[in-house]
Design a protein around this motif. Structure first.
Motif, PDB file in Angstrom:
ATOM      1  N   HIS A  56       0.839  -1.186   0.000  1.00 47.57           N
ATOM      2  CA  HIS A  56       0.000   0.000   0.000  1.00 47.57           C
ATOM      3  C   HIS A  56       0.877   1.241   0.000  1.00 47.57           C
ATOM      4  O   HIS A  56       2.021   1.214   0.425  1.00 47.57           O
ATOM      5  CB  HIS A  56      -0.928   0.019   1.225  1.00 47.57           C
ATOM      6  N   ARG A 206      -6.049  -2.815   6.000  1.00 43.84           N
ATOM      7  CA  ARG A 206      -5.472  -1.778   5.146  1.00 43.84           C
ATOM      8  C   ARG A 206      -6.066  -1.822   3.744  1.00 43.84           C
ATOM      9  O   ARG A 206      -6.335  -0.774   3.136  1.00 43.84           O
ATOM     10  CB  ARG A 206      -3.945  -1.960   5.081  1.00 43.84           C
ATOM     11  N   GLU A 210      -8.180   1.393   2.133  1.00 44.36           N
ATOM     12  CA  GLU A 210      -7.613   2.101   0.981  1.00 44.36           C
ATOM     13  C   GLU A 210      -8.373   1.838  -0.309  1.00 44.36           C
ATOM     14  O   GLU A 210      -8.346   2.670  -1.221  1.00 44.36           O
ATOM     15  CB  GLU A 210      -6.147   1.708   0.824  1.00 44.36           C
TER      16      GLU A 210
END
Length: 461
Positions: A56, A206, A210
């Motif tokens: 990420h 995550r 995102e």
């Protein structure tokens, strides 16, 4: 080839906290004997970058803003086919959220999620199964009686391979069943260990934040709720849903333990049938018996869970203790609160129960924490003790204090309306509960009492 630093750490199975060395008591939660050793390996090249298979990009740091300058936008939600699931979630599945559905093995977690996803009319859904084969999931879908071209099945236990499937399919909803079977190559321990579960869940969190894709995790727990269960993951996920019930019976309770996007007081009730899980629209009919009207030790209480009032049957059995120490057995109710109510009956009402066995059961397998059920509990206990039945059509709602007084409860108008709707003829409530309520328009007769002794005279006059 990158060198790997292998080290060990101690993790608490109750709260998930880590410690560099062993201790008899967890420094975070204070539990004794819960620290277990796990081998942890970290690639030397991944000191500050991504881990656990999801690469990420860090967003640039922004300036802190005042609360009044922050714009509030409504969270977009994905409406699930079932009303019960939407109610517990707080109105639907929030995009970018990560949900944990926990429960004992075999309780019906996979069935609940699969039948809900099969009912979605559009959107690509990736269902990652680490326990069952694609054939088993197909047979379950046939038993439910639904099919879907949008539901994609992937049988995988490697976190890195799961993210490869995500890149290839670009799903709108991701389901991982179960999180205990998933492992990442960056951790040198077996799947299901505390370190593996935490690392895999953090990587999926995550990804959800995102990408904006909702992620549903299914997790198993043991009787103590430890060892990689919701207790370890509850700080990572946005919502923790508990699927409760007895596997030997057909009723299931879906309860929100944690929910950042809704109330934790809501619950959904399901019935296990041949074709999956059926939603119970009227739980009062489910939780009340139609054959116990002429039996002692049975009362009907009016409780509220979330925004839903319903009637529930309380069963009690009082008998002479066969051994020296009387037994106190409770199912679906707080045992310490029942002991307090027994002390109130003996001290304030004069009923000697210290040398008698007391068994209490909440019908339907439901666990109730509403203090308004106190009056129904002591009424059922006293009814069994004196072997007198409570009049048919009578229901109760009230909290009992230590001095024997009946304390008002919240949302009494909704409780009375629910009792009236189900055909109850009388309801007993504490004094002071009827402020602002016009009882003249009600078909149900409302009785009031200030103390438990007066309530008993009304019930057994």
């Amino acid at each position: 080839m990158a060198k790997t630093k292998i080290k060990t750490a101690w993790f608490c199975t109750a709260c998930g906290a880590d410690s560099p060395k062993w201790a008899g008591r967890c420094p975070a939660c204070g539990e004794w004997g819960t620290l277990v050793e796990e081998r942890v390996s970290t690639p030397a090249s991944a000191a500050t970058g991504s881990n656990a298979g999801y690469n990420h990009r860090h967003a640039p740091a922004g300036r802190p803003r005042a609360v009044n300058d922050i714009e509030v936008t409504e969270e977009p939600r994905v409406l699930m086919p079932g009303r019960e699931l939407n109610r517990v979630l707080g109105g639907g599945l929030v995009r970018g959220s990560i949900i944990l559905l926990g429960g004992e093995p075999g309780i019906g977690k996979s069935t609940l999620i699969l039948q809900s996803l099969l009912g979605l009319p559009k959107g690509t859904i990736l269902y990652v199964s680490g326990e069952e084969s694609a054939t088993q999931l197909k047979l379950r879908a046939e038993r439910i009686g639904r099919g879907s071209d949008n539901l994609l099945i992937a049988c995988e236990t490697s976190l890195e391979h799961i993210f490869t499937h995500i890149e290839n399919t670009a799903p709108d909803i991701l389901v991982v069943d179960s999180i205990q079977t998933i492992a990442t190559d960056t951790i040198d321990s077996s799947a299901g260990s505390v370190s593996q579960v935490r690392e895999c869940a953090a990587a999926l969190q995550r990804y959800a934040k995102e990408s904006g894709v909702p992620v549903i995790l299914i997790g198993h727990i043991n009787k103590d709720g430890a060892i990689a269960g919701p207790k370890v993951l509850e700080h990572i996920v946005d919502a923790v849903l508990q699927f409760e019930g007895d596997r030997q019976h057909m009723y299931r309770i879906l309860r929100a333990i944690k929910n950042r996007f809704g109330s934790t007081a809501e619950l959904g009730i399901y019935e296990m049938i041949q074709r999956g899980l059926r939603e119970v629209a009227n739980p009062s009919e489910l939780l009340m018996s139609t054959t116990s009207g002429d039996l002692s030790g049975v009362s009907v209480g009016v409780t509220v869970e979330g925004m839903r009032p319903f009637l529930i049957e309380v069963q009690a059995l009082v008998s002479t203790a066969a051994y020296g120490t009387p037994q106190r057995s409770v199912t679906g109710f707080d045992a310490r609160r029942m002991n307090m109510l027994l002390a109130v009956l003996e001290k304030r009402a004069g009923f000697k129960l210290a040398q008698k066995d007391v068994f209490l059961n909440i019908a339907g397998g439901l666990r109730v924490n509403d203090p308004a059920l106190d009056l129904a509990v002591i009424a059922a206990i006293l009814s069994s003790n004196v072997d007198m039945t409570i009049p048919a059509g009578f229901c109760l709602a009230g909290e009992v204090g230590l001095s024997g007084e009946l304390r008002p409860v919240v949302r009494i108008d909704q409780r009375i309306a629910e009792a009236e709707k189900l055909g109850m003829t009388d309801i007993l409530v504490p004094d002071g509960s009827l402020k602002g309520i016009d009882t003249g328009k009600l078909k149900i007769k409302v009785h009031t009492a200030a103390r438990v002794d007066k309530a008993f005279r009304i019930l057994f006059a």
